[in-house]
Enzyme design. Structure first.
Site, PDB file in Angstrom:
ATOM      1  N   CYS A 101     -16.704 166.430  40.315  1.00  0.00           N
ATOM      2  CA  CYS A 101     -15.627 165.442  40.451  1.00  0.00           C
ATOM      3  C   CYS A 101     -14.724 165.797  41.621  1.00  0.00           C
ATOM      4  CB  CYS A 101     -14.826 165.376  39.153  1.00  0.00           C
ATOM      5  SG  CYS A 101     -13.523 164.123  39.158  1.00  0.00           S
ATOM      6  N   CYS A 199     -14.391 165.379  30.385  1.00  0.00           N
ATOM      7  CA  CYS A 199     -13.486 164.244  30.204  1.00  0.00           C
ATOM      8  C   CYS A 199     -14.203 162.999  29.699  1.00  0.00           C
ATOM      9  CB  CYS A 199     -12.742 163.960  31.507  1.00  0.00           C
ATOM     10  SG  CYS A 199     -13.786 163.364  32.863  1.00  0.00           S
TER      11      CYS A 199
END
Length: 405
Positions: A101, A199
């Site tokens: 990410c 997440c």
């Protein structure tokens, strides 16, 4: 400077934005909408980038008196992080989605757009330190408080990206001081729990999530000699070093617990053995990046430390760039680049899995990182704790080499 503050909705990014404002910079806040399910909500400290987080980020920006926007990066996040995560697990590897990410979203897609819009830097709440190298560039170093240091997950940043980064929390001794500061500033996120785990898997059930995205088929759990010990419901749901969830039912002859030593997706096998067999003394892999000058490609040995987990201990080692061995190219992928990073460890590491990111340090400075493709066992093949071979059909060789099948 014109600063684009990436505001996740947590306390760290809110305080980082506040410090940027206090330092006199022209600050604009932005929240990245990464969840494709718009109604996604947090569950305590699980999940992030949700509707609740976006609202918390907006309230913090309002309190600071700065403009605030929400940018939809959900499609890019799915392609570069979620789909990569699925593909890596399907190949029997153990990826780190947080590094991916940072590499693909926060410091590529976001930073690229920020520069296009005329911003000088992107500010985040990461605990890391930037130091001018005296030659017009920047070095990435550990945070002053090693307990909170996040330089590992920033190890994918390049020298050019570091020139446009701003980490206001790098010299903060503790998280409690950040929370106290947030409270003094009237930020409502002062006591908000830190997010953890993956997440996009907010309930923490990685195996259950993978079952919905990867074709998991029942197969065999075997020992290093190939003897059948039990069955599994999908080899890709296991990772090297795992102990729980094996459900073998029959104890090992020595009574000690068994651990996953290798995942073989092409055979749909999971190899298990004693904890000692997890020890490795060499790492090798590609997909490397450099946070400054790269390692020389002419086989120069560099003394360093290597870290393979976000909160793992750094281990002294020697790193070098070397040609990929011919037999590996033929076995794995004949189109792969001709060079890789090779690391010899001064002391063994336990449970290193193909797909993990190895970050190299010289002192406190991040040199760069690479993705582990193969490991070499620290245990002689004729030892009772000898590790299994990493390629099908080659059990028992010394030293044993493990990698994604």
């Amino acid at each position: 400077m014109r600063i684009l503050a990436a505001m996740s909705g947590g306390v760290d990014s809110a305080v980082a934005a506040a410090r940027a404002v206090e330092a006199g910079h022209d600050v604009v806040g932005v929240h990245l909408a990464l969840a494709r399910q718009r109604g996604t909500l947090r569950t305590g400290s699980r999940g992030c980038c949700t509707v609740e987080d976006a609202m918390d980020a907006r309230r913090a920006a309002d309190r600071l008196g700065i403009p605030f926007y929400v940018w939809d990066f959900s499609e890019r996040f799915k392609e570069d992080v979620v789909d990569d995560f699925i593909a890596e697990y399907a190949a029997g590897r153990t990826p780190n989605p947080c590094l991916r990410c940072n590499e693909k979203i926060k410091f590529a897609a976001l930073l690229d757009r920020a520069i296009e819009l005329g911003f000088d830097a992107v500010a985040t709440g990461h605990y890391a330190t930037l130091i001018d190298d005296g030659r017009g560039g920047r070095e990435l170093h550990r945070a002053s408080a090693w307990a909170k240091d996040q330089s590992y997950v920033l190890g994918v940043l390049t020298a050019e990206q570091l020139r446009h980064c701003y980490f206001p929390l790098g010299d903060t001794p503790s998280k409690e001081l950040v929370r106290e500061e947030a409270d003094r500033r009237g930020l409502t996120v002062a006591q908000k729990p830190d997010s953890h785990d993956i997440c996009f898997i907010p309930d923490g059930d990685t195996r259950g999530w993978l079952a919905e995205h990867v074709d998991l088929q029942p197969g065999e759990i075997v020992d290093r000699e190939g003897a059948r010990l039990g069955t599994h419901q999908g080899a890709q749901a296991y990772t090297v070093g795992q102990r729980k969830g094996l459900a073998l039912g029959v104890p090992a002859p020595d009574g000690r617990p068994r651990f996953v030593l290798e995942v073989r997706p092409t055979r749909n096998e999971v190899v298990v053995g004693p904890r000692d067999a997890l020890a490795v003394r060499e790492l090798a892999g590609g997909r490397c990046s450099w946070a400054g000058e790269p390692l020389a490609a002419d086989d120069v040995h560099v003394a360093c430390h290597v870290q393979i987990r976000a909160h793992g201990d750094p281990v002294p080692a020697t790193a070098r760039i070397r040609p990929v061995p011919a037999e590996i190219v033929e076995r794995d992928d004949p189109t792969r680049p001709g060079f890789e990073v090779h690391v010899e460890l001064d002391e063994p590491l336990l449970g290193v899995a193909p797909g993990q990111s190895a970050v190299l340090y010289v002192g406190t400075r991040v040199v760069g990182q690479f993705t582990v493709d193969r490991t070499v066992s620290a245990v002689p093949a004729d030892s009772p704790a000898a590790a299994s071979a990493g390629s099908p059909g080659a059990p028992g060789r010394a030293p044993a080499e493990r990698g994604a099948a």
